[in-house]
Design an enzyme around this catalytic site. Structure first.
Site, PDB file in Angstrom:
ATOM      1  N   GLU B  71       1.952  -1.626  12.814  1.00 16.83           N
ATOM      2  CA  GLU B  71       3.249  -1.194  12.278  1.00 16.83           C
ATOM      3  C   GLU B  71       4.103  -0.542  13.354  1.00 16.83           C
ATOM      4  O   GLU B  71       5.312  -0.758  13.425  1.00 16.83           O
ATOM      5  CB  GLU B  71       3.038  -0.222  11.105  1.00 16.83           C
ATOM      6  CG  GLU B  71       2.663  -0.880   9.803  1.00 16.83           C
ATOM      7  CD  GLU B  71       1.214  -1.339   9.746  1.00 16.83           C
ATOM      8  OE1 GLU B  71       0.435  -0.996  10.676  1.00 16.83           O
ATOM      9  OE2 GLU B  71       0.843  -2.048   8.802  1.00 16.83           O
ATOM     10  N   HIS B 140      -3.025   2.145  -1.033  1.00 14.06           N
ATOM     11  CA  HIS B 140      -1.912   1.205  -1.194  1.00 14.06           C
ATOM     12  C   HIS B 140      -0.949   1.637  -2.295  1.00 14.06           C
ATOM     13  O   HIS B 140      -0.097   0.864  -2.687  1.00 14.06           O
ATOM     14  CB  HIS B 140      -2.430  -0.192  -1.572  1.00 14.06           C
ATOM     15  CG  HIS B 140      -3.377  -0.784  -0.588  1.00 14.06           C
ATOM     16  ND1 HIS B 140      -4.662  -0.353  -0.448  1.00 14.06           N
ATOM     17  CD2 HIS B 140      -3.206  -1.784   0.309  1.00 14.06           C
ATOM     18  CE1 HIS B 140      -5.272  -1.060   0.482  1.00 14.06           C
ATOM     19  NE2 HIS B 140      -4.410  -1.929   0.966  1.00 14.06           N
TER      20      HIS B 140
END
Lengths: 432, 335
Positions: B71, B140
């Site tokens: 990321e 998540h």
């Protein structure tokens, strides 16, 4: 066994708020005793009971608003032995309160009744802190929402007299609106800004009530709007020469103690009452589309309150009361009205009201009639004016007397007769 | 992923949130050569949540770019591309993973305009999934958009309706500064009528999704459908709730909230984030600051339980704001 109910303290009163009980359960009352303080939309009033006996049960909590006729307390026969079973016996302290000489001394100094103090010390002993607390009770913090506080200020509602219905007893906006005059007028009127109550007047000392009473501006607004909407007013005016009346009064006062001396207002009120007896078309009430003349003259006297607002307590039998008595009653009434301590019987339906703005300096006042009355007499300032006397110019004290009258109940000719009678009566003060 | 492609060329009156996002991407890619999409699995796989399904075939690998699992690297690359004159749309799989790129977002994207004395705008758009409700486990499922809303220098958007899903991207790309766009995972399959009259949306104002008079339910993103469901239930009991969709968490539209509270005098904030140090706390503070004298009850908050979001269905449901808990909070506010 009787019931003490919410009294009707005026023709347009349909509910009242019990502000304070002046008796406790188990207490004995006699007919005519003042037992409670009730707040109407107009003012705060001490209410008498009409029965003798023992208060066996108080049914309504202070702060509660109930319709006229709702039982407030149960009055049983005087308890000799034993109590009515329903009455929860109040804890009775027997014997002297447990404490030390030091605390007794402190209590005497601070004027605290030890019998009434709850002892928090060992074995229920009263401590110095207990006495201090009793002498200087902390004002209870009022739980109210910010909106409720803002509304209360703009509507002139004293939050201390509002019962909260929110969580933890918090006062909500609706509670304030209800207290401000109920009648369910929907949303609050947009900012009655003219009230502009000085931010946070200090709480009144115990035993007196804040003036003006909560909701009073709104109540006046409603009443006056109703008056101007429903009553076709007509207005008459005349200037009355007071030379002989005041001359007579001066002579009369010379022979009186200072405290007993007459003031011009007393003469004027007495003359108004007598004139009302002569012209009964102006003395009474308009109800159900017809005029109901009154049997006696209950003369309403508009008293402006120091904090704003006004009340109009009634002088009963003003037409038959001798002048000195009328003078004393008037003094007492005004003083108690300004302290919010009027009795129920004193605010009940005047048959004719006088407004006197003389002390405010104005010469002429045309009043608005209090429904359901049919006339309002206005008196201005007593002032020296040039008058013609026997073809010569003289300067005499005069007053402008006005009449606002309900054209449904009387005509201009009746009104003229009234003002003429008033003038004639004031020319013969010795007969008043 | 069970994404359906909308019928070619036809203006469909109804659309899923996912399809609306895809249409927004497609329109941006068609309309501006500088726009490209990059992120994990956005190309061949069609996006982890199926948003970019079919775009690789339509626009080719230069404009729909799969990235390595880093990321920090690909968000940094996006910032660089933006500085270089492109209009990158960077997709991060979930907000939990975006923490790896937080340095890039805060120290570069949000700060460069300031550090360069106003010379360097960073016109990057970063999209990511947020929120729970689909049994994806603690790593998540969190709602960290409130953290991003803390950062000056970026705009934080939370589309909650198909119209906003369809049109917010274009407005975000028009912004010369960084925009972070949070798509709530439970909304992708939500279907709604797409208002074909809408051509663009403003990013600066909150929206009143349901007018009411008794209480303002202030929410955003994935909690909006729950708030509307709660409002329907409350309406059955005569409680008329107004539902405010914030749409943007930074900047916050104070005016819409203030006006709403001025009408209703009560506020309930629904936020899937944890309560402590949350955007709901910020909104509550602003209501107290700006609407204090309008309040007739304490501000209520409905937030997630302060635990890692559980995997087990019943526990996950119990941890999140639900219509029933919103209804309960409203009842307390109007009691």
């Amino acid at each position: 066994m009787g019931e003490f109910t919410m009294p009707s303290l005026g023709a347009d009163m349909d509910e009242g708020t019990l502000v304070e009980w002046l008796v406790a359960e188990g207490g004995e009352v006699a007919r005519g005793d003042v037992v409670a303080v009730v707040e109407t939309a107009k003012s705060t009033i001490e209410v008498e009971c009409f029965e003798s006996g023992t208060i066996t049960e108080l049914l309504v909590e202070p702060g509660t608003t109930v319709p006229v006729g709702t039982p407030l307390a149960v009055i049983g026969p005087t308890a000799s032995r034993g109590r009515a079973p329903s009455a929860a016996p109040a804890p009775v302290l027997t014997g002297p309160a447990l404490t030390t000489p030091l605390v007794r001394h402190q209590a005497a100094e601070e004027g605290v009744d030890l019998q009434a103090v709850h002892g928090s010390g060992m074995g229920g002993r009263i401590t110095r802190e207990d006495v201090s607390r009793a002498a200087h009770p902390a004002p209870a913090r009022i739980t109210a929402s910010p909106l409720a506080r803002r509304l209360a200020e703009s509507l002139g509602v004293d939050l201390a007299s509002v019962k909260g219905t929110g969580s933890r007893g918090a006062i909500k906006a609706d509670d304030v609106r209800a207290a401000a005059g109920a009648a369910g007028e929907g949303p609050a009127p947009a900012a009655p800004a003219e009230r502009a109550a000085p931010a946070g007047p200090p709480p009144p000392p115990a035993g007196t009530r804040a003036a003006p009473p909560p909701g009073d501006r709104l109540a006046i607004a409603r009443l006056m709007t109703r008056a101007k909407r429903e009553i076709p007013h007509y207005y008459l005016s005349t200037v009355i020469d007071l030379a002989s009346a005041l001359e007579w009064m001066r002579t009369e006062n010379g022979a009186r103690q200072v405290a007993d001396r007459l003031v011009p207002a007393a003469l004027l009120l007495k003359a108004v009452a007598l004139a009302a007896r002569e012209v009964p078309e102006l003395n009474g009430h308009w109800s159900d589309d017809r005029f109901v003349p009154a049997t006696g003259v209950r003369l309403g006297t508009a008293v402006s309150l120091r904090g704003g607002g006004l009340v109009a307590p009634a002088l009963a039998d003003a037409d038959r009361m001798p002048l000195p008595e009328l003078m004393a009653t008037l003094k007492d009434l005004v003083a108690r009205a300004r302290h919010g301590r009027l009795r129920a019987s004193e605010t009940a339906d005047p048959t004719l009201t006088v407004t006197n703005l003389g002390d405010q300096g104005v010469e002429t006042v045309f009043g608005v009639i209090y429904p359901p009355q049919v006339a309002m007499v206005g008196l201005g300032r007593v002032t020296d004016r040039p008058v013609a006397v026997d073809g010569m110019l003289a300067v005499h004290p005069t007053v402008t007397a006005t009449l606002s009258a309900d054209h449904r109940a009387s005509d201009g000719a009746d009104g003229s007769r009234f003002l003429t009678a008033l003038d004639r009566l004031l020319q013969h003060p010795e007969d008043l | 992923m069970n994404a359906r492609r909308p019928a070619e060329g036809a203006e469909t009156p109804r659309s899923t949130y996912r399809e609306a996002l895809r249409e927004g991407l497609r329109e941006a890619l068609r309309g501006d050569e500088r726009v490209f999409l990059m992120g994990e699995d956005v190309g061949r796989y069609g996006g982890c949540f199926g948003v970019s399904l079919g775009l690789l075939e339509e626009f080719g690998p230069d404009r729909i770019r799969d990235t390595p699992l880093s990321e920090s690297a690909f968000v940094g690359a996006g910032i660089g591309a933006a500085l270089g004159g492109l209009r990158p749309v960077v997709e991060i799989m979930t907000v939990n993973f975006s923490l790896l790129a937080l340095d890039q977002v805060l120290n570069n994207a949000a700060t460069l305009l300031h550090m360069s004395g106003g010379q360097l705008n960073v016109p990057v758009v970063i999209r990511m999934t947020t929120g729970a409700g689909r049994q994806l486990g603690a790593q998540h499922s969190h709602s960290l958009e409130g953290w991003y809303a803390h950062i000056p220098g970026i705009r934080v958007l939370t589309p909650a309706t198909v119209d906003d899903a369809r049109h917010m991207l274009a407005a975000a790309l028009d912004d010369p500064d960084p925009v972070v766009l949070f798509e709530h995972g439970s909304l992708y399959n939500e279907e709604g009528a797409l208002d074909t009259a809408i051509r663009s949306v403003s990013l600066d104002s909150a929206a009143v999704r349901r007018a009411g008079t008794d209480v303002s339910v202030i929410t955003y993103g994935g909690s909006l459908p729950k708030a509307l469901a709660a409002a329907e239930e409350l309406a059955g009991d005569g409680i008329d709730a107004e539902v405010v969709d914030l749409r943007s968490l930074r900047p916050l539209d104070d005016a819409t909230v203030t006006e709403s509270v001025a009408r209703t005098h009560r506020a309930v904030i629904v936020d899937e984030g944890w309560r402590s140090g949350s955007i709901s706390g910020e909104i509550s503070a602003r209501i107290t600051e700006q609407s204090f004298y309008d309040l007739d009850a304490p501000v209520q908050r409905v937030c997630s339980q302060e635990v890692p979001i559980p995997y087990a269905r019943q526990l996950e449901e119990a941890a999140l704001p639900q219509p029933a808990s919103i209804v309960a909070a409203v009842r307390q506010a109007v009691a």
